[in-house]
Design an enzyme around this catalytic site. Structure first.
Site, PDB file in Angstrom:
ATOM      1  CB  CYS A 160      -3.640   3.261  -1.605  1.00  0.00           C
ATOM      2  SG  CYS A 160      -4.898   4.473  -1.306  1.00  0.00           S
TER       3      CYS A 160
ATOM      4  CG  ASP B  26       0.673  -2.457   6.345  1.00  0.00           C
ATOM      5  OD1 ASP B  26      -0.330  -2.715   7.049  1.00  0.00           O
ATOM      6  OD2 ASP B  26       0.631  -1.704   5.362  1.00  0.00           O
TER       7      ASP B  26
ATOM      8  CD  GLN C 163      -6.585  -4.775   3.782  1.00  0.00           C
ATOM      9  OE1 GLN C 163      -7.512  -5.560   3.952  1.00  0.00           O
ATOM     10  NE2 GLN C 163      -6.789  -3.493   3.553  1.00  0.00           N
TER      11      GLN C 163
ATOM     12  CE  LYS D 281      -7.243  -0.867   6.279  1.00  0.00           C
ATOM     13  NZ  LYS D 281      -7.959  -0.212   5.184  1.00  0.00           N
TER      14      LYS D 281
ATOM     15  CG  HIS E  33      -1.890   0.990   1.415  1.00  0.00           C
ATOM     16  ND1 HIS E  33      -1.620   2.253   1.857  1.00  0.00           N
ATOM     17  CD2 HIS E  33      -3.227   0.949   1.197  1.00  0.00           C
ATOM     18  CE1 HIS E  33      -2.744   2.953   1.910  1.00  0.00           C
ATOM     19  NE2 HIS E  33      -3.739   2.179   1.511  1.00  0.00           N
TER      20      HIS E  33
HETATM   21  N1  7TS Z   1      -1.595  -0.770   4.711  1.00  0.00           N
HETATM   22  C1  7TS Z   1      -2.471  -1.567   4.091  1.00  0.00           C
HETATM   23  C2  7TS Z   1      -2.059  -2.936   3.650  1.00  0.00           C
HETATM   24  C3  7TS Z   1      -3.775  -1.107   3.890  1.00  0.00           C
HETATM   25  O1  7TS Z   1      -4.660  -1.902   3.293  1.00  0.00           O
HETATM   26  C4  7TS Z   1      -4.146   0.194   4.319  1.00  0.00           C
HETATM   27  C5  7TS Z   1      -5.500   0.770   4.053  1.00  0.00           C
HETATM   28  C6  7TS Z   1      -3.184   0.955   4.996  1.00  0.00           C
HETATM   29  C7  7TS Z   1      -1.924   0.443   5.161  1.00  0.00           C
HETATM   30  C8  7TS Z   1      -3.492   2.293   5.557  1.00  0.00           C
HETATM   31  O2  7TS Z   1      -4.348   2.165   6.652  1.00  0.00           O
HETATM   32  P1  7TS Z   1      -4.925   3.448   7.387  1.00  0.00           P
HETATM   33  O3  7TS Z   1      -5.931   2.912   8.345  1.00  0.00           O
HETATM   34  O4  7TS Z   1      -3.790   4.133   8.051  1.00  0.00           O
HETATM   35  O5  7TS Z   1      -5.533   4.306   6.306  1.00  0.00           O
HETATM   36  N2  7TS Z   1      -6.162   0.194   2.939  1.00  0.00           N
HETATM   37  C9  7TS Z   1      -7.241   0.669   2.302  1.00  0.00           C
HETATM   38  C10 7TS Z   1      -7.831   0.005   1.235  1.00  0.00           C
HETATM   39  O6  7TS Z   1      -7.461  -1.062   0.781  1.00  0.00           O
HETATM   40  N3  7TS Z   1      -8.887   0.725   0.807  1.00  0.00           N
HETATM   41  O7  7TS Z   1      -8.978   1.835   1.558  1.00  0.00           O
HETATM   42  C11 7TS Z   1      -7.964   1.818   2.498  1.00  0.00           C
END
Ligand code: 7TS
Length: 404
Positions: free
Chosen positions: A362, A198, A201, A224, A121
């Site tokens: 992303c 990370d 997911q 999530k 991401h």
């Molecule tokens: N890393 C991964 C693997 C992610 O899927 C996401 C968010 C992030 C980091 C960032 O997470 P945040 O909570 O700090 O924003 N992924 C997604 C997605 O797949 N669609 O919208 C956000």
């Protein structure tokens, strides 16, 4: 066996309609939905004991502090961290990664190497590029194959005595691939490099054991995994967290302040400057309680059934191509149909009450690898059903007819 119909009753949003149709929510990889049990905890906090923490002598402040620290203990237990002070509350995955990337600014020098994977991401790419700009370190990339799997022999070849850090997601958000993080961690440690995983997911689907993994840093977001937005956690091994400088300065993170010299607080407060998302942290703990009561083994088994069913039904559609066919994957299906733009499919599905994500997710380097602008992504959680998948397939066929 999960009692899905009963579980669904916990989620008020699943009862609503969108564009006159019952909502089918297949955008769980972006954010999951929130059960009443977690909503109740949020309402209770603001109704009964909203106060700042760690500083008041009064009862409300004590109650809020106790609940917030209880949540930290729940997170520690869930991830099997050795110490509760190895759990740092953050605003989410992005915040956690930036905190570590910033900390390594003072530990890296020109010519050091850091390794990222092709499946990341943007939030696990850009902070490291910024770190390289600050330090002169060099960014290397573990390549992927056509199935959306990382090529481990190429990873082995990248590692050397200059490698200082490896960062990789546990599960890819765009393709659903489960990466072999055990192997990645072991190999990195063999050359003395630290590893950040990370877990944005993975945490909604599996229960990572940070001690068994021997991972140095693990980050995730509560939103999530049935919790609220704006809160997450960073796990770091005590020795690493002691070594890294603070990320932000402010209240809460200090031991003593004078204009001549400031000394910093111990862990975890050193990394928690300012008033945190108190309610969010408490609700994160409640979300973990909720998911653990259902059970991560049962969740994984059921979601795999949804993945297998969804995949086989989608494969029956002529001209549909699934991106991400790794042997090990979770309930994310990314696809395109012929030359139809993913955005057009997403827009028509929305008119039929179905929420999917479209675009590059992303993860532009993955889209570049496949030479596509983006995909349609359906991502399932334990509260989704095969009946919803059937309705989605019917709607998708209609959308394809309209767009062909
Ligand atoms: N890393 C991964 C693997 C992610 O899927 C996401 C968010 C992030 C980091 C960032 O997470 P945040 O909570 O700090 O924003 N992924 C997604 C997605 O797949 N669609 O919208 C956000």
């Amino acid at each position: 066996m999960l009692d899905i119909q009963n579980i669904r009753k916990d989620f008020p949003i699943l009862q609503r309609e969108v564009n006159g149709k019952p909502l089918i929510y297949f955008d769980n990889a972006a954010t999951s939905q929130t059960p009443q049990q977690v909503i109740d905890v949020i309402v209770d906090y603001y109704s009964n004991y909203n106060a700042n923490i760690h500083r008041g002598v009064h009862s409300l402040s004590q109650e809020a502090t106790d609940a917030y620290e209880q949540a930290r203990l729940k997170i520690q237990k869930h991830f099997n961290a050795k110490h509760s002070h190895e759990i740092i509350f953050t605003a989410g995955t992005t915040h956690g990664i930036n905190l570590i990337a910033n900390g390594f600014s003072s530990l890296l020098k020109k010519g050091d190497e850091i390794i990222v994977s092709a499946l990341e991401h943007h939030s696990n790419i850009v902070p490291w590029q910024m770190l390289c700009e600050r330090t002169g370190a060099i960014l290397k990339v573990i390549p992927m194959n056509e199935n959306g799997e990382l090529i481990m022999s190429a990873y082995d070849a990248l590692l050397n005595e200059n490698t200082k850090l490896v960062f990789v997601n546990h599960i890819s958000n765009a393709l659903g691939t489960i990466n072999p993080i055990e192997y990645i961690i072991k190999k990195a440690h063999a050359v003395g490099a630290a590893v950040l995983v990370d877990g944005a997911q993975s945490c909604p689907h599996i229960k990572p054991d940070v001690q068994a993994l021997d991972v140095d840093f693990y980050v995730c977001s509560a939103h999530k995994m049935c919790g609220p937005t704006g809160v997450g956690m960073l796990y770091g091994k005590e020795a690493w967290l002691n070594k890294l400088p603070p990320y932000q300065g402010g209240g809460e993170m200090i031991a003593e302040v004078s204009f001549e010299k400031t000394t910093y607080a111990g862990l975890p407060h050193k990394f928690e400057a300012g008033t945190p998302n108190i309610c969010g942290g408490i609700a994160f703990g409640a979300a973990l309680d909720y998911m653990n009561a259902i059970g991560f083994d049962a969740i994984a088994t059921y979601e795999n059934e949804l993945l297998d069913y969804g995949t086989s039904e989608l494969q029956k559609i002529e001209g549909l191509k699934i991106y991400g066919t790794a042997k090990e994957k979770t309930s994310v299906i990314s696809f395109n149909v012929g030359t139809i733009h993913p955005y057009d499919i997403g827009t028509i599905l929305d008119k039929m009450g179905i929420a999917v994500r479209t675009g590059h997710h992303c993860a532009q380097p993955i889209m570049d690898f496949y030479k596509i602008p983006g995909t349609v992504r359906a991502s399932f959680m334990f509260y989704n059903t095969k009946e919803e998948i059937d309705a989605f397939i019917t709607a998708l066929k209609k959308a394809i007819m309209m767009l062909s």
